[in-house]
Design an enzyme around this catalytic site. Structure first.
Site, PDB file in Angstrom:
ATOM      1  N   ASP A  38      -6.176   5.339  -4.760  1.00 42.50           N
ATOM      2  CA  ASP A  38      -6.258   4.090  -3.923  1.00 42.50           C
ATOM      3  C   ASP A  38      -5.290   3.359  -4.314  1.00 42.50           C
ATOM      4  OD1 ASP A  38      -6.877   2.157  -2.254  1.00 42.50           O
ATOM      5  OD2 ASP A  38      -9.117   2.361  -2.645  1.00 42.50           O
ATOM      6  N   THR A  79      -7.719  -4.562  -0.120  1.00 41.61           N
ATOM      7  CA  THR A  79      -6.702  -4.903   0.622  1.00 41.61           C
ATOM      8  C   THR A  79      -7.034  -6.277   1.084  1.00 41.61           C
ATOM      9  OG1 THR A  79      -6.636  -2.615   1.429  1.00 41.61           O
ATOM     10  CG2 THR A  79      -5.387  -4.690   2.496  1.00 41.61           C
ATOM     11  N   ILE A 116      -3.724   0.497  -3.076  1.00 42.54           N
ATOM     12  CA  ILE A 116      -4.167  -0.938  -3.342  1.00 42.54           C
ATOM     13  C   ILE A 116      -6.021  -0.581  -2.797  1.00 42.54           C
ATOM     14  CG2 ILE A 116      -4.496  -3.211  -2.531  1.00 42.54           C
ATOM     15  CD1 ILE A 116      -1.607  -3.228  -2.060  1.00 42.54           C
ATOM     16  N   ASP A 117      -6.729  -0.989  -3.755  1.00 41.62           N
ATOM     17  CA  ASP A 117      -8.147  -1.068  -3.437  1.00 41.62           C
ATOM     18  C   ASP A 117      -8.226  -2.572  -3.408  1.00 41.62           C
ATOM     19  OD1 ASP A 117     -10.764  -0.241  -2.876  1.00 41.62           O
ATOM     20  OD2 ASP A 117     -11.511  -0.791  -4.830  1.00 41.62           O
ATOM     21  N   GLU A 160      -5.398   7.443   0.112  1.00 38.00           N
ATOM     22  CA  GLU A 160      -5.962   6.705   1.142  1.00 38.00           C
ATOM     23  C   GLU A 160      -4.887   6.716   2.400  1.00 38.00           C
ATOM     24  OE1 GLU A 160      -7.041   2.984   0.663  1.00 38.00           O
ATOM     25  OE2 GLU A 160      -7.570   2.447   2.707  1.00 38.00           O
ATOM     26  N   ASP A 172       0.729  -1.117  -0.038  1.00 40.68           N
ATOM     27  CA  ASP A 172       0.138  -0.083   0.009  1.00 40.68           C
ATOM     28  C   ASP A 172       0.797   1.295  -0.080  1.00 40.68           C
ATOM     29  OD1 ASP A 172      -2.543  -0.983   2.259  1.00 40.68           O
ATOM     30  OD2 ASP A 172      -2.452  -1.366   0.050  1.00 40.68           O
ATOM     31  N   ASP A 225     -12.228   5.186  -3.299  1.00 39.61           N
ATOM     32  CA  ASP A 225     -13.047   3.877  -3.536  1.00 39.61           C
ATOM     33  C   ASP A 225     -13.830   3.958  -4.987  1.00 39.61           C
ATOM     34  OD1 ASP A 225     -11.843   2.242  -1.661  1.00 39.61           O
ATOM     35  OD2 ASP A 225     -13.105   3.067  -0.226  1.00 39.61           O
TER      36      ASP A 225
HETATM   37  N1  LIG Z   1     -17.395  -1.588   6.716  1.00 38.41           N
HETATM   38  C1  LIG Z   1     -17.249  -1.353   5.352  1.00 38.41           C
HETATM   39  N2  LIG Z   1     -18.355  -0.897   4.508  1.00 38.41           N
HETATM   40  C2  LIG Z   1     -18.038  -0.564   3.229  1.00 38.41           C
HETATM   41  N3  LIG Z   1     -16.879  -0.614   2.610  1.00 38.41           N
HETATM   42  C3  LIG Z   1     -15.620  -0.762   3.410  1.00 38.41           C
HETATM   43  C4  LIG Z   1     -16.039  -1.201   4.848  1.00 38.41           C
HETATM   44  N4  LIG Z   1     -14.641  -1.138   5.264  1.00 38.41           N
HETATM   45  C5  LIG Z   1     -14.028  -1.011   4.207  1.00 38.41           C
HETATM   46  N5  LIG Z   1     -14.622  -0.588   3.275  1.00 38.41           N
HETATM   47  C6  LIG Z   1     -13.997  -0.196   1.868  1.00 38.41           C
HETATM   48  O1  LIG Z   1     -14.330  -1.128   0.897  1.00 38.41           O
HETATM   49  C7  LIG Z   1     -13.170  -1.179  -0.063  1.00 38.41           C
HETATM   50  C8  LIG Z   1     -13.049  -2.483  -0.827  1.00 38.41           C
HETATM   51  O2  LIG Z   1     -14.248  -2.644  -1.486  1.00 38.41           O
HETATM   52  P1  LIG Z   1     -14.743  -3.828  -2.008  1.00 38.41           P
HETATM   53  O3  LIG Z   1     -15.662  -4.412  -0.742  1.00 38.41           O
HETATM   54  O4  LIG Z   1     -15.530  -3.599  -3.090  1.00 38.41           O
HETATM   55  O5  LIG Z   1     -13.570  -4.989  -2.139  1.00 38.41           O
HETATM   56  C9  LIG Z   1     -12.064  -1.115   1.048  1.00 38.41           C
HETATM   57  O6  LIG Z   1     -10.952  -0.509   0.129  1.00 38.41           O
HETATM   58  P2  LIG Z   1      -9.371  -0.669   0.675  1.00 38.41           P
HETATM   59  O7  LIG Z   1      -8.979  -2.099   0.319  1.00 38.41           O
HETATM   60  O8  LIG Z   1      -8.605   0.218  -0.329  1.00 38.41           O
HETATM   61  O9  LIG Z   1      -9.265  -0.155   2.000  1.00 38.41           O
HETATM   62  C10 LIG Z   1     -12.578  -0.076   1.896  1.00 38.41           C
HETATM   63  O10 LIG Z   1     -12.297   1.509   1.768  1.00 38.41           O
HETATM   64 MG   LIG Z   2     -10.206   1.208  -1.187  1.00 38.58          MG
HETATM   65 MG   LIG Z   3      -6.885   0.960  -0.393  1.00 37.68          MG
HETATM   66 MG   LIG Z   4      -7.730   0.535   3.199  1.00 33.41          MG
END
Ligand SMILES: Nc1ncnc2c1ncn2[C@@H]1O[C@H](COP(=O)(O)O)[C@@H](OP(=O)(O)O)[C@H]1O
Ligand SMILES: [Mg+2]
Ligand SMILES: [Mg+2]
Ligand SMILES: [Mg+2]
Length: 412
Positions: free
Chosen positions: A197, A202, A199-200, A135, A110, A349
């Site tokens: 972002d 994670t 790494i989206d 982020e 990240d 995001d």
């Molecule tokens: N409780 C929650 N509800 C909704 N989104 C959340 C969450 N907790 C984390 N996320 C977000 O969901 C993203 C991932 O999306 P997805 O669910 O589509 O894979 C995460 O990005 P990061 O992985 O960059 O932190 C984070 O920002």
């Molecule tokens: Mg993200």
């Molecule tokens: Mg991220």
């Molecule tokens: Mg994150």
């Protein structure tokens, strides 16, 4: 009278009947141009002139000027960051250390991805103020116990720059920290801001599944370009298996510029091809995407909506904005996201994914039917929940969503 106006990353030349003489220089202090103080270098600025300047700037955005240079830089930065992340993910999976509780390898990727993208973008546009909404920040990395991690990140960033022929550049640990902290911008409705972002997805990255490097540019509060690098997303459709095509390449890069459509190429550099969302009009033929993680989006609510619409296919659950990419090329017809009440969505995001889908002919809104507004700072202010589909399906999707939300609420 001819004048040059510095706006964000551009200097534009205008022939305009200004009411008073206006002398314009490049911003001498190189401070971010994102407040009323953005034109301290304008002299004799009357109110009517300021109004004219705003009109000129608005007209420029409306005329969808070219962001070719920014797009090229964004593609380069995101592709390199993808290379860095792939390296970390491969090591992670091979060495079998992806214990769910050990977040450090993710942290390395990240931070490394954010430092690399931030460094490259600032270097590509040295004469303009640099604003990045991203982020991560360097808070934890500056702690004494993080010395080894910071060393590894710095090594990774420098190794990745070398793979792109930038052998003469070597970042110090302090350079890396600074590049990461450049991501602290608040964004907003004025000027230009990169949105990243690093790494989206994670959780997907940790599992060896889908993740994306998501980079977008805001100009006057609107998303004007977006790049999604999806290292683990097959180049061919993930839902429609065409037996006649033996395509097993993995790694897809999507990019879009306002008014210019959405394109996809393989991350290893095939020529770009234009993509479109599906033309499906009958919801029964539609398939839908949602988060792999049930904690990020209610799977119950989406299945209720799907039943209401008559959708036959099971949900396609994948991590990250790879969902927007897959939707933009017609792998599925609908993306639904329903976080728990009170969750605040961040602009990084969704910004890149949003324009990738919009330029491919799709539409996105919150559950009240409002368009997504990226001009409000680091968060999206919306009625909890995001839905994305093509123009034809949106009215019936929105209706089914609203009915289902009401039903669920009254069942409580
Ligand atoms: N409780 C929650 N509800 C909704 N989104 C959340 C969450 N907790 C984390 N996320 C977000 O969901 C993203 C991932 O999306 P997805 O669910 O589509 O894979 C995460 O990005 P990061 O992985 O960059 O932190 C984070 O920002
Ligand atoms: Mg993200
Ligand atoms: Mg991220
Ligand atoms: Mg994150």
């Amino acid at each position: 009278m001819n004048v040059s106006i510095g706006v964000g990353h551009h200097v534009i030349h205008v022939h305009a009947p200004l009411t008073r003489g206006v002398l314009v220089h490049r911003n001498p202090t190189n401070t971010p141009l994102n407040s009323q103080s953005k034109f301290p270098f304008l002299f004799s600025l009357s109110l009517s002139t300021a109004t004219q300047l705003r009109a000129v700037r608005g007209a420029r955005v409306a005329a969808s000027m070219s962001y070719d240079k920014q797009l090229a830089a964004a593609k380069k930065a995101a592709s390199l960051a993808a290379r860095l992340c792939q390296k970390v993910q491969t090591a992670l999976l091979q060495s079998d250390v992806q214990s769910k509780s050990d977040q450090s390898p993710v942290t390395v990727a990240d931070y490394g991805s954010q430092a690399l993208v931030s460094f490259i973008l600032e270097k590509e546009f040295p004469s303009v103020p640099f604003s990045l909404v991203a982020e991560e920040d360097s808070g934890d990395l500056r702690k004494e116990e993080s010395g080894e991690t910071l060393h590894r990140i710095t090594e990774l960033v420098n190794e990745t720059l070398v793979t792109d022929g930038m052998n003469d550049i070597s970042l110090s640990k302090e350079d890396v920290l600074k590049a990461i902290d450049n991501g602290k911008s608040e964004g907003g409705p004025h000027g230009q801001h990169w949105v990243l972002d690093p790494i989206d997805g994670t959780k997907g990255f940790l599992r060896g599944d889908q993740y994306a490097i998501a980079l977008a540019l805001l100009d006057e509060g609107k998303v004007v370009l977006g790049v999604l690098a999806c290292p683990n997303l097959p180049f061919a459709s993930i839902t429609r298996r065409d037996q006649s095509i033996s395509e097993d390449r993995v790694g897809s890069l999507f990019f879009a510029q306002v008014g210019a459509g959405t394109y996809m190429q393989s991350l290893d550099g095939s020529p770009p091809t234009k993509v479109h969302v599906t033309a499906i009009e009958n919801p029964e033929e539609a398939s839908f995407f949602e988060s792999y993680e049930a904690a990020h989006s209610s799977h119950d609510l989406s299945s209720l909506i799907a039943r209401k619409l008559g959708v036959k296919a099971p949900p396609v659950r994948i991590d990250s904005q790879a969902k927007y990419g897959a939707l933009s090329r017609g792998d599925g017809a609908i993306y639904m996201r329903f976080p728990r009440k009170g969750y605040r969505e961040k602009i990084w995001d969704h910004a890149a994914g949003y324009i990738v889908v919009a330029e491919a002919g799709g539409v996105a809104s919150d559950v009240a039917g409002n368009p997504l507004d990226f001009s409000r700072g680091r968060y999206l202010d919306l009625d909890t929940g995001i839905i994305v589909t093509n123009q034809k399906l949106m009215p019936s999707l929105l209706k089914a969503v609203q009915e289902s939300i009401k039903e669920k609420a009254s069942a409580l």
